[in-house]
Design an enzyme around this catalytic site. Sequence first.
Site, short mmCIF file in Angstrom:
data_model
loop_
_atom_site.label_atom_id
_atom_site.label_comp_id
_atom_site.label_asym_id
_atom_site.label_seq_id
_atom_site.Cartn_x
_atom_site.Cartn_y
_atom_site.Cartn_z
NE ARG A 153 -1.96 -2.81 -4.36
CZ ARG A 153 -1.84 -2.75 -3.07
NH1 ARG A 153 -1.83 -1.50 -2.18
NH2 ARG A 153 -2.22 -3.97 -2.33
CG PHE B 233 -12.72 0.81 2.19
CD1 PHE B 233 -11.93 0.26 3.33
CD2 PHE B 233 -12.82 0.45 0.86
CE1 PHE B 233 -11.07 -0.82 2.66
CE2 PHE B 233 -11.79 -0.50 0.45
CZ PHE B 233 -10.91 -1.07 1.13
N GLY C 229 0.85 -1.31 -0.15
CA GLY C 229 -0.10 -0.06 -0.18
C GLY C 229 0.91 1.16 0.19
CG ASP D 228 -5.38 -3.02 -2.01
OD1 ASP D 228 -5.75 -4.11 -2.47
OD2 ASP D 228 -5.06 -2.73 -1.12
CG ASP E 260 -8.16 1.51 10.01
OD1 ASP E 260 -8.88 1.98 10.73
OD2 ASP E 260 -8.94 0.43 9.27
CE LYS F 273 -9.85 5.01 7.47
NZ LYS F 273 -10.92 3.94 6.75
#
Length: 187
Positions: free
Chosen positions: A173, A160, A47, A167, A106, A134
């Site tokens: 991506r 999301f 990511g 992704d 997250d 987040k």
Amino acid sequence: MALDSHIEKVLWTAGEISDRVAELAAEITSDCSRNSPAPVLVGVATGAFVFLADLVRQIKLPVSVDFIRADSYGAGTESTGAPRLSLDLKLDVTGKHVILVEDIVDTGSTVASLIGHLEKKGASSVSVCAFLDKPARRKVEFRVVVSGNYYRGFECPDYFVVGYGMDFAEVYRNLPYVGVLKPEFYS
């Protein structure tokens, strides 16, 4: 682009991202210019690869780069809370300042686990540079190591998101922006 129709709304444009990455790189350059040896930037695959590539090109120091992979999402939209290390470092980080480069923090489980792993590998300090943070989803608090810093690109609302390296099931991506994925494409 067909993928654009899958996006409910764009949160950060390519231009806004570029500006913020430049600011983060300047902060890192300033903070690490007194450190010797230069830092090792460790990208959390896959990511963070786009963010890491843009970031390192703007850091005005000699840096080393490596990757680590921790899987905690699989093909879902929720973290399992139990990250699994599936690719370890090639470089020796003993006695070095490491900057862990994440696409998104997250729940905090993955970053906390990776910080602990880097400590065990002998890093003298560990900073975290997260493109998105987040905090509304945080379940595990993490701490940087020794004189490390927490660099944060943007605070992300509880959506999301995909794009700029992030992704859903290995798709999206390549979007140059960060957008909210329409629920019908992941439900």
